[in-house]
Design an enzyme around this catalytic site. Sequence first.
Site, mmCIF file in Angstrom:
data_model
loop_
_atom_site.group_PDB
_atom_site.id
_atom_site.type_symbol
_atom_site.label_atom_id
_atom_site.label_comp_id
_atom_site.label_asym_id
_atom_site.label_seq_id
_atom_site.Cartn_x
_atom_site.Cartn_y
_atom_site.Cartn_z
ATOM 1 N N CYS A 102 62.850 68.344 40.151
ATOM 2 C CA CYS A 102 61.878 68.290 41.171
ATOM 3 C C CYS A 102 60.478 67.590 40.866
ATOM 4 O O CYS A 102 60.678 66.343 40.913
ATOM 5 C CB CYS A 102 61.879 69.735 41.534
ATOM 6 S SG CYS A 102 61.102 69.924 43.127
ATOM 7 N N HIS A 103 59.575 68.271 40.640
ATOM 8 C CA HIS A 103 58.174 67.696 40.196
ATOM 9 C C HIS A 103 58.088 67.573 38.618
ATOM 10 O O HIS A 103 57.295 66.960 38.275
ATOM 11 C CB HIS A 103 57.176 68.527 40.814
ATOM 12 C CG HIS A 103 56.958 68.340 42.180
ATOM 13 N ND1 HIS A 103 57.477 69.441 43.111
ATOM 14 C CD2 HIS A 103 56.246 67.592 43.245
ATOM 15 C CE1 HIS A 103 57.097 69.081 44.445
ATOM 16 N NE2 HIS A 103 56.394 68.031 44.500
ATOM 17 N N GLU A 119 58.521 66.130 50.426
ATOM 18 C CA GLU A 119 57.235 66.353 50.432
ATOM 19 C C GLU A 119 56.350 66.600 51.568
ATOM 20 O O GLU A 119 55.740 67.547 51.920
ATOM 21 C CB GLU A 119 56.239 65.361 49.484
ATOM 22 C CG GLU A 119 54.844 65.909 48.825
ATOM 23 C CD GLU A 119 55.197 66.805 47.623
ATOM 24 O OE1 GLU A 119 55.082 67.984 47.900
ATOM 25 O OE2 GLU A 119 55.541 66.118 46.467
#
Length: 226
Positions: free
Chosen positions: A134-135, A165
Amino acid sequence: MKKVLFVLPSHDQLGNSGHKTGYWLEEFASPYYEFTDNEYEVTIASPNGGKPPVDPKSLQPENQTEYTKRLQNDKDAKEKLENTKLLSDIYSGDYDTLFLPGGHGPMWDLSEDKDLKKIVEDFYNDDKVISAVCHGPAGLLQAKDKNGNSILKNKRVTGFTNDEEETVKLEKTVPFSLEDRLKEVGSNFEKSENFKPFVVSDGRIITGQNPASAFLAAKKVIEILR
């Protein structure tokens, strides 16, 4: 017993929005149990040590899974989460693999942390498996190989996409676009449908697109290390 190092963020502010962030609970919980159920020893570290912030949205009922529910009743796991080690005290030689869960927190601190940069580079130079979801890939952006190139250059990778996002309406809140930055360092960015499980494996770098990909990323790590 193989040893896995999880790195969680210490950053808890969602930009200037007035909202809190941190790590996403499911992105920690499902990989944690995939590793421990396969008899890996898990160590958790963070830039500031102690208790890392969890994204409050990931605690909402609709975001609970069998793994997050299991975590709520797991005294040992909760104790580890209350007392994470300082990143600056970590010696990468003690571990077989590295796992970076996401949540928006890593975009602020793990993307810039110098201790994490060194840890990632050490893992890479020792030919160990590095995974991020993910991030979480924000924590790989600084790392360079011995020639001074990004460790992600010409590698197939994924991560939280611009579309995702925008869907969560945080494209103007995050400090940068993760998808754009991953492309800028020379990676071959790949993506699938929004919020559907998608994992990319290139050599010893494994990345997952979003929370739904966390368990599969851990599963892939274990496959490779077998």
